[in-house]
Design an enzyme around this catalytic site. Structure first.
Site, mmCIF file in Angstrom:
data_model
loop_
_atom_site.group_PDB
_atom_site.id
_atom_site.type_symbol
_atom_site.label_atom_id
_atom_site.label_comp_id
_atom_site.label_asym_id
_atom_site.label_seq_id
_atom_site.Cartn_x
_atom_site.Cartn_y
_atom_site.Cartn_z
ATOM 1 N N THR A 87 -6.550 -1.816 -3.886
ATOM 2 C CA THR A 87 -6.972 -1.570 -2.504
ATOM 3 C C THR A 87 -8.241 -0.785 -2.194
ATOM 4 O OG1 THR A 87 -5.445 0.424 -2.801
ATOM 5 C CG2 THR A 87 -4.422 -1.775 -1.867
ATOM 6 N N PHE A 214 -2.082 1.119 6.492
ATOM 7 C CA PHE A 214 -1.678 1.963 5.369
ATOM 8 C C PHE A 214 -0.107 1.753 5.587
ATOM 9 C CE2 PHE A 214 -5.703 4.226 5.624
ATOM 10 C CZ PHE A 214 -6.142 3.802 4.018
ATOM 11 N N CYS A 221 1.681 4.307 2.993
ATOM 12 C CA CYS A 221 0.974 4.754 1.659
ATOM 13 C C CYS A 221 0.723 6.222 1.384
ATOM 14 C CB CYS A 221 -0.365 4.218 2.128
ATOM 15 S SG CYS A 221 -1.510 4.500 0.636
HETATM 16 C C1 HEM Z 1 -7.745 1.571 1.028
HETATM 17 C C2 HEM Z 1 -6.674 1.922 -0.017
HETATM 18 C C3 HEM Z 1 -5.402 1.723 0.470
HETATM 19 C C4 HEM Z 1 -4.586 0.864 1.132
HETATM 20 C C5 HEM Z 1 -5.113 -0.081 2.172
HETATM 21 C C6 HEM Z 1 -3.079 1.058 0.863
HETATM 22 C C7 HEM Z 1 -2.363 0.290 1.711
HETATM 23 C C8 HEM Z 1 -0.930 0.798 1.328
HETATM 24 C C9 HEM Z 1 0.270 -0.128 2.079
HETATM 25 C C10 HEM Z 1 -0.047 -0.845 3.287
HETATM 26 C C11 HEM Z 1 1.140 0.411 1.632
HETATM 27 C C12 HEM Z 1 2.762 0.154 2.225
HETATM 28 C C13 HEM Z 1 3.560 -1.006 1.470
HETATM 29 C C14 HEM Z 1 4.789 -1.338 1.950
HETATM 30 O O1 HEM Z 1 5.103 -0.687 2.961
HETATM 31 O O2 HEM Z 1 5.415 -2.218 1.639
HETATM 32 C C15 HEM Z 1 0.999 1.375 0.423
HETATM 33 C C16 HEM Z 1 2.013 1.952 -0.171
HETATM 34 C C17 HEM Z 1 1.801 2.772 -1.146
HETATM 35 N N1 HEM Z 1 0.479 3.174 -1.776
HETATM 36 FE FE1 HEM Z 1 -1.259 2.566 -1.097
HETATM 37 N N2 HEM Z 1 -3.080 2.055 -0.051
HETATM 38 C C18 HEM Z 1 -4.185 2.294 -0.648
HETATM 39 C C19 HEM Z 1 -4.627 3.357 -1.540
HETATM 40 C C20 HEM Z 1 -3.602 3.774 -2.257
HETATM 41 C C21 HEM Z 1 -3.969 5.038 -3.328
HETATM 42 C C22 HEM Z 1 -5.368 5.207 -3.933
HETATM 43 C C23 HEM Z 1 -2.972 5.164 -3.821
HETATM 44 C C24 HEM Z 1 -2.457 6.281 -4.984
HETATM 45 C C25 HEM Z 1 -3.270 6.944 -5.603
HETATM 46 C C26 HEM Z 1 -1.620 4.622 -3.135
HETATM 47 C C27 HEM Z 1 -0.347 4.633 -3.558
HETATM 48 C C28 HEM Z 1 0.645 4.032 -2.690
HETATM 49 C C29 HEM Z 1 1.949 4.062 -3.251
HETATM 50 C C30 HEM Z 1 2.616 4.910 -4.198
HETATM 51 C C31 HEM Z 1 2.630 3.427 -2.139
HETATM 52 C C32 HEM Z 1 4.201 3.195 -2.059
HETATM 53 C C33 HEM Z 1 4.845 2.019 -2.617
HETATM 54 C C34 HEM Z 1 6.251 1.841 -2.563
HETATM 55 O O3 HEM Z 1 6.906 2.816 -1.926
HETATM 56 O O4 HEM Z 1 6.725 0.839 -2.770
HETATM 57 N N3 HEM Z 1 -2.272 3.865 -2.317
HETATM 58 N N4 HEM Z 1 -0.423 1.393 0.520
#
Ligand code: HEM
Length: 273
Positions: A87, A214, A221
């Site tokens: 991402t 996010f 996120c």
């Molecule tokens: C530009 C960078 C990023 C974007 C655009 C992004 C976007 C997202 C989005 C849209 C979700 C929600 C997913 C859902 O509702 O199903 C999410 C969940 C999550 N993100 Fe990110 N993310 C980014 C970077 C990161 C980074 C750097 C980490 C960890 C170091 C991370 C860890 C997580 C985790 C653990 C979840 C939860 C997943 C879950 O509960 O199923 N993300 N992210």
């Protein structure tokens, strides 16, 4: 995982890759667990925390079922690796593309970065004062959200927005469409305008919760602040040292392979400054 899919060439390759990733992780975990059992202080990182919680529960309760199963530890590591790496990397990729298409914003961003850091390594304090760079990253995330769709599943019968859904229904939130909806963002929705974020995310659109790049709610996120910090740091260092423009071979074709990516790669010419 593999038994659920037909044995096509692609699926077999995916299974092979998955097994390889799992065995690498298992190796890392075994090494770390051995060190922890030998009394070495656990490292202050995600794997250390997961294993510590796993081993503590096993010790206190006498049976491993109370703690996180090793399979869960592996899945968490995979999740963090993929959602954390890919991402942020596509966010930076699209930012380079968009700043090449809009050199006026590239100049403004560079001016801000050089004003704060000159050619020194950007530090935490200064990164939080980057206003133009933050607006640019938010506008890039609106234009090219790394995750184009959010999927949720109802776990019981429920009413959502006046509609009754039974349990087990998948609900897809089309982030890409929402991010390009003129009723939400205004008639200039298809223009790259970072200053729409000048008053913050909630004031950038007609609906304060419309920016879903996010995610939202309990699954929002967890890494968003870290990702923004990483992106600001990387972009600042690129802007400090290079001017860039799209190479003639670049073809603009966003497409989704898990994340939204440039279909034909990102050919960019860099000029050291
Ligand atoms: C530009 C960078 C990023 C974007 C655009 C992004 C976007 C997202 C989005 C849209 C979700 C929600 C997913 C859902 O509702 O199903 C999410 C969940 C999550 N993100 Fe990110 N993310 C980014 C970077 C990161 C980074 C750097 C980490 C960890 C170091 C991370 C860890 C997580 C985790 C653990 C979840 C939860 C997943 C879950 O509960 O199923 N993300 N992210």
């Amino acid at each position: 995982m593999c038994r659920r899919f037909l044995s096509t060439k692609n699926n077999l390759k995916m299974c092979k890759n998955n097994k390889e990733v799992e065995s690498i992780l298992q190796g890392l975990i075994n090494k770390r667990m051995r060190a922890m059992k030998e009394g070495e202080k656990s490292e202050n990182d995600l794997l250390g925390l997961l294993l510590e919680s796993n081993m503590k529960d096993v010790d206190e309760n006498g049976q491993p079922s109370q703690g996180m199963e090793m399979e869960d530890v592996i899945e968490e590591c995979k999740l963090f690796y993929f959602v954390g790496m890919e991402t942020t990397s596509v966010l930076l990729t699209w930012t380079m593309i968009v700043l090449s298409m809009h050199p006026e914003w590239q100049d403004l961003a560079r001016e801000e970065v050089l004003g704060l850091f000159r050619k020194n390594k950007p530090e935490y304090e200064g990164l939080s004062r980057l206003k133009t760079v933050t607006m640019i990253l938010h506008e890039v995330l609106r234009f090219y959200p790394s995750a184009t769709i959010l999927s949720q599943k109802t776990y019981k019968d429920m009413d959502i927005g006046g509609v009754r859904y039974p349990s087990g229904v998948f609900i897809e939130v089309p982030v890409l469409f929402i991010n390009h909806d003129p009723d939400i963002w205004g008639s200039d929705v298809n223009e790259f305008k970072p200053d729409r974020f000048s008053q913050g995310i909630s004031k950038a659109s007609k609906h304060p919760g419309a920016f879903l790049s996010f995610g939202f709610g309990p699954q929002v996120c967890i890494g968003q602040n870290f990702a923004m910090l990483e992106a600001k740091m990387a972009l600042s260092m690129i802007l400090q040292h290079f001017e860039f423009e799209l190479a003639p071979s670049y073809t603009h074709a966003p497409h989704t392979v898990m994340t939204l990516q440039p279909m034909h790669g990102t050919q960019i010419n860099l000029k050291a400054i």
